[in-house]
Design a protein around this motif. Structure first.
Motif, PDB file in Angstrom:
ATOM      1  N   LEU A 109       0.889  -1.728  -0.386  1.00 32.06           N
ATOM      2  CA  LEU A 109       0.374   0.214   0.298  1.00 32.06           C
ATOM      3  C   LEU A 109       0.846   1.529  -0.027  1.00 32.06           C
ATOM      4  CD1 LEU A 109      -2.219  -1.293   2.538  1.00 32.06           C
ATOM      5  CD2 LEU A 109      -3.275  -0.853  -0.101  1.00 32.06           C
ATOM      6  N   MET A 110       2.065   1.321   0.669  1.00 34.60           N
ATOM      7  CA  MET A 110       3.439   2.236   0.752  1.00 34.60           C
ATOM      8  C   MET A 110       4.195   2.310  -0.273  1.00 34.60           C
ATOM      9  SD  MET A 110       1.864   3.942   5.097  1.00 34.60           S
ATOM     10  CE  MET A 110       3.371   4.206   5.006  1.00 34.60           C
ATOM     11  N   PRO A 111       3.922   2.514  -0.830  1.00 29.83           N
ATOM     12  CA  PRO A 111       5.393   1.654  -1.734  1.00 29.83           C
ATOM     13  C   PRO A 111       6.939   2.625  -0.866  1.00 29.83           C
ATOM     14  CG  PRO A 111       4.227   3.741  -3.027  1.00 29.83           C
ATOM     15  CD  PRO A 111       3.434   2.873  -2.110  1.00 29.83           C
ATOM     16  N   ALA A 112       8.039   2.029  -1.015  1.00 26.59           N
ATOM     17  CA  ALA A 112       8.985   2.330  -0.583  1.00 26.59           C
ATOM     18  C   ALA A 112       9.876   3.541  -1.536  1.00 26.59           C
ATOM     19  CB  ALA A 112      10.404   1.391   0.029  1.00 26.59           C
ATOM     20  N   GLU A 113       9.586   3.922  -2.677  1.00 26.00           N
ATOM     21  CA  GLU A 113      10.435   4.958  -3.295  1.00 26.00           C
ATOM     22  C   GLU A 113       9.546   6.396  -3.350  1.00 26.00           C
ATOM     23  OE1 GLU A 113      10.052   1.178  -5.698  1.00 26.00           O
ATOM     24  OE2 GLU A 113       8.607   1.750  -4.296  1.00 26.00           O
ATOM     25  N   LEU A 114       8.090   6.263  -2.504  1.00 27.40           N
ATOM     26  CA  LEU A 114       7.747   7.379  -1.835  1.00 27.40           C
ATOM     27  C   LEU A 114       7.718   7.567  -0.059  1.00 27.40           C
ATOM     28  CD1 LEU A 114       4.672   7.556  -3.818  1.00 27.40           C
ATOM     29  CD2 LEU A 114       6.776   9.198  -4.158  1.00 27.40           C
ATOM     30  N   SER A 116       9.353   6.472   2.011  1.00 21.67           N
ATOM     31  CA  SER A 116      11.151   5.230   3.395  1.00 21.67           C
ATOM     32  C   SER A 116      11.748   6.535   3.975  1.00 21.67           C
ATOM     33  CB  SER A 116      11.487   4.383   2.375  1.00 21.67           C
ATOM     34  OG  SER A 116      11.935   5.097   0.768  1.00 21.67           O
ATOM     35  N   PHE A 117      12.642   6.411   4.634  1.00 16.25           N
ATOM     36  CA  PHE A 117      13.604   7.787   4.995  1.00 16.25           C
ATOM     37  C   PHE A 117      15.119   7.313   4.252  1.00 16.25           C
ATOM     38  CE2 PHE A 117      11.306   6.310   8.924  1.00 16.25           C
ATOM     39  CZ  PHE A 117      11.154   7.568   9.577  1.00 16.25           C
ATOM     40  N   GLU A 118      14.979   6.607   3.759  1.00 19.80           N
ATOM     41  CA  GLU A 118      16.670   6.615   2.534  1.00 19.80           C
ATOM     42  C   GLU A 118      16.317   7.856   1.287  1.00 19.80           C
ATOM     43  OE1 GLU A 118      15.419   3.426   2.440  1.00 19.80           O
ATOM     44  OE2 GLU A 118      15.153   3.125   4.458  1.00 19.80           O
ATOM     45  N   ASN A 119      14.597   7.327   0.638  1.00 14.71           N
ATOM     46  CA  ASN A 119      14.413   8.316  -0.145  1.00 14.71           C
ATOM     47  C   ASN A 119      13.659   9.740   0.294  1.00 14.71           C
ATOM     48  OD1 ASN A 119      14.523   6.975  -2.528  1.00 14.71           O
ATOM     49  ND2 ASN A 119      12.540   5.482  -2.291  1.00 14.71           N
ATOM     50  N   ALA A 120      13.487   9.879   0.856  1.00 12.15           N
ATOM     51  CA  ALA A 120      13.405  11.070   2.434  1.00 12.15           C
ATOM     52  C   ALA A 120      13.755  11.951   2.293  1.00 12.15           C
ATOM     53  CB  ALA A 120      12.042  10.424   3.885  1.00 12.15           C
ATOM     54  N   PHE A 121      15.533  11.339   2.415  1.00 10.77           N
ATOM     55  CA  PHE A 121      16.548  11.951   3.263  1.00 10.77           C
ATOM     56  C   PHE A 121      17.454  11.925   1.874  1.00 10.77           C
ATOM     57  CE2 PHE A 121      14.602  11.401   6.821  1.00 10.77           C
ATOM     58  CZ  PHE A 121      14.726  12.343   7.366  1.00 10.77           C
ATOM     59  N   SER A 122      17.003  11.451   0.153  1.00  8.35           N
ATOM     60  CA  SER A 122      17.756  11.920  -0.669  1.00  8.35           C
ATOM     61  C   SER A 122      17.819  13.515  -1.136  1.00  8.35           C
ATOM     62  CB  SER A 122      17.717  11.043  -2.030  1.00  8.35           C
ATOM     63  OG  SER A 122      16.220  11.445  -2.373  1.00  8.35           O
ATOM     64  N   LYS A 124      16.508  14.422  -3.694  1.00  6.22           N
ATOM     65  CA  LYS A 124      15.835  14.669  -4.763  1.00  6.22           C
ATOM     66  C   LYS A 124      14.546  14.783  -3.786  1.00  6.22           C
ATOM     67  CE  LYS A 124      13.061  12.131  -8.069  1.00  6.22           C
ATOM     68  NZ  LYS A 124      12.970  10.780  -9.607  1.00  6.22           N
ATOM     69  N   GLY A 125      14.502  13.739  -2.363  1.00 10.61           N
ATOM     70  CA  GLY A 125      13.195  13.278  -1.767  1.00 10.61           C
ATOM     71  C   GLY A 125      13.007  14.390  -0.559  1.00 10.61           C
ATOM     72  N   PHE A 126      14.057  15.548  -0.623  1.00 11.06           N
ATOM     73  CA  PHE A 126      14.023  16.806   0.229  1.00 11.06           C
ATOM     74  C   PHE A 126      13.700  17.544  -0.425  1.00 11.06           C
ATOM     75  CE2 PHE A 126      15.322  20.072   1.997  1.00 11.06           C
ATOM     76  CZ  PHE A 126      15.347  20.415   3.226  1.00 11.06           C
ATOM     77  N   VAL A 127      13.845  17.195  -1.632  1.00 14.44           N
ATOM     78  CA  VAL A 127      13.387  18.404  -2.415  1.00 14.44           C
ATOM     79  C   VAL A 127      12.202  18.543  -3.143  1.00 14.44           C
ATOM     80  CG1 VAL A 127      14.481  20.055  -4.996  1.00 14.44           C
ATOM     81  CG2 VAL A 127      15.878  19.187  -3.289  1.00 14.44           C
ATOM     82  N   LEU A 128      11.784  17.790  -3.078  1.00 14.10           N
ATOM     83  CA  LEU A 128      10.464  17.084  -3.445  1.00 14.10           C
ATOM     84  C   LEU A 128       9.397  17.509  -2.168  1.00 14.10           C
ATOM     85  CD1 LEU A 128      10.082  13.551  -5.287  1.00 14.10           C
ATOM     86  CD2 LEU A 128       9.360  16.666  -5.961  1.00 14.10           C
ATOM     87  N   LEU A 129       9.330  17.032  -1.222  1.00 12.83           N
ATOM     88  CA  LEU A 129       8.724  17.022   0.198  1.00 12.83           C
ATOM     89  C   LEU A 129       8.957  18.675   0.384  1.00 12.83           C
ATOM     90  CD1 LEU A 129       9.576  14.281   2.470  1.00 12.83           C
ATOM     91  CD2 LEU A 129       8.205  14.405   1.761  1.00 12.83           C
ATOM     92  N   PHE A 130       9.877  19.576   0.171  1.00 18.92           N
ATOM     93  CA  PHE A 130       9.861  21.005   0.289  1.00 18.92           C
ATOM     94  C   PHE A 130       9.234  22.088  -0.795  1.00 18.92           C
ATOM     95  CE2 PHE A 130      11.777  25.245   0.391  1.00 18.92           C
ATOM     96  CZ  PHE A 130      12.132  25.090   1.273  1.00 18.92           C
ATOM     97  N   VAL A 131       8.968  21.727  -1.777  1.00 14.50           N
ATOM     98  CA  VAL A 131       8.447  22.315  -2.957  1.00 14.50           C
ATOM     99  C   VAL A 131       7.535  21.250  -2.546  1.00 14.50           C
ATOM    100  CG1 VAL A 131       7.984  22.521  -5.531  1.00 14.50           C
ATOM    101  CG2 VAL A 131      10.185  22.537  -4.359  1.00 14.50           C
ATOM    102  N   ALA A 132       6.556  20.694  -2.735  1.00 13.69           N
ATOM    103  CA  ALA A 132       5.350  20.104  -1.946  1.00 13.69           C
ATOM    104  C   ALA A 132       4.925  20.997  -0.568  1.00 13.69           C
ATOM    105  CB  ALA A 132       5.135  19.269  -1.918  1.00 13.69           C
ATOM    106  N   GLY A 133       5.677  20.822   0.144  1.00 13.95           N
ATOM    107  CA  GLY A 133       5.215  21.538   1.458  1.00 13.95           C
ATOM    108  C   GLY A 133       4.743  23.025   1.011  1.00 13.95           C
ATOM    109  N   ILE A 134       5.630  23.408   0.699  1.00 19.05           N
ATOM    110  CA  ILE A 134       5.334  24.924   0.426  1.00 19.05           C
ATOM    111  C   ILE A 134       4.178  25.341  -0.757  1.00 19.05           C
ATOM    112  CG2 ILE A 134       5.942  27.197  -1.289  1.00 19.05           C
ATOM    113  CD1 ILE A 134       9.094  26.175   0.075  1.00 19.05           C
TER     114      ILE A 134
END
Length: 185
Positions: A109-114, A116-122, A124-134
């Protein structure tokens, strides 16, 4: 016991949401996550940096319990009420997701590509989360509420601005999935 680990069907979860909404209305409160996050920001001292947060948070102190409940409930659901069974996805959807780099499509249900801590702190993941948050922060402020507040509280109380906001949320979601998501992944 395995039935507890399955997503709850609409005919069970829907009335529960309606019951919680009724309790919010009964006690004179609005249901929505963004207003609760505003209260948390005010309590945390954001009023020193922005006039927007200069409000009296004491009448909204219940928001802290609501947010803590969301976090605890999400943790319990993800760690204790989830199973590792596959989900039914159209084979074409699985192929399209595989092309986008989602190797476990249909298996979790929750794909690791979205999720997971490894992807969130990469990077690309950090930029996506930051921009999405804005974008989410701006959209929530501009729409004067979040998806849960407008879709659940606003629509159930027949507010036209909430209908417009929910239509906008759906259009934004379609643009994200059909246009931006393939570019990002």
């Amino acid at each position: 016991m395995d039935y507890i680990l399955q997503p709850w069907p609409w005919f069970f979860s829907g009335p529960l949401i309606a019951f919680v909404l009724f309790l919010f209305f009964y006690f004179g409160q609005n249901f929505g996550v963004s207003s609760n996050l505003e209260t948390l920001c005010t309590i945390s001292g954001a009023d020193k940096f922005s006039d927007y947060f200069k409000t009296d948070w004491r009448p909204k102190d219940w928001a802290i319990a609501f947010l803590i409940g969301l976090i605890i409930g999400g943790f319990i659901a993800a760690n204790y009420l989830s199973n590792e069974s596959t989900i039914s996805l159209n084979p074409e959807t699985i192929q399209e997701l595989d092309k986008l780099g989602f190797k476990d499509a249909g298996k979790k249900l929750m794909p690791a590509e979205l999720f997971s801590f490894e992807n969130a702190f990469s990077l690309k993941g950090f930029v996506l989360l930051f921009v999405a948050g804005i974008f989410i922060g701006f959209g929530t402020r501009y729409a004067d509420g979040c998806t849960s507040g407008h879709a659940i509280t606003g629509l159930s109380s027949l507010q036209l601005p909430s209908l417009v906001a929910v239509i906008g949320f759906f259009i934004g979601g379609l643009i994200m999935i059909w246009i931006l998501f393939p570019i990002l992944f």
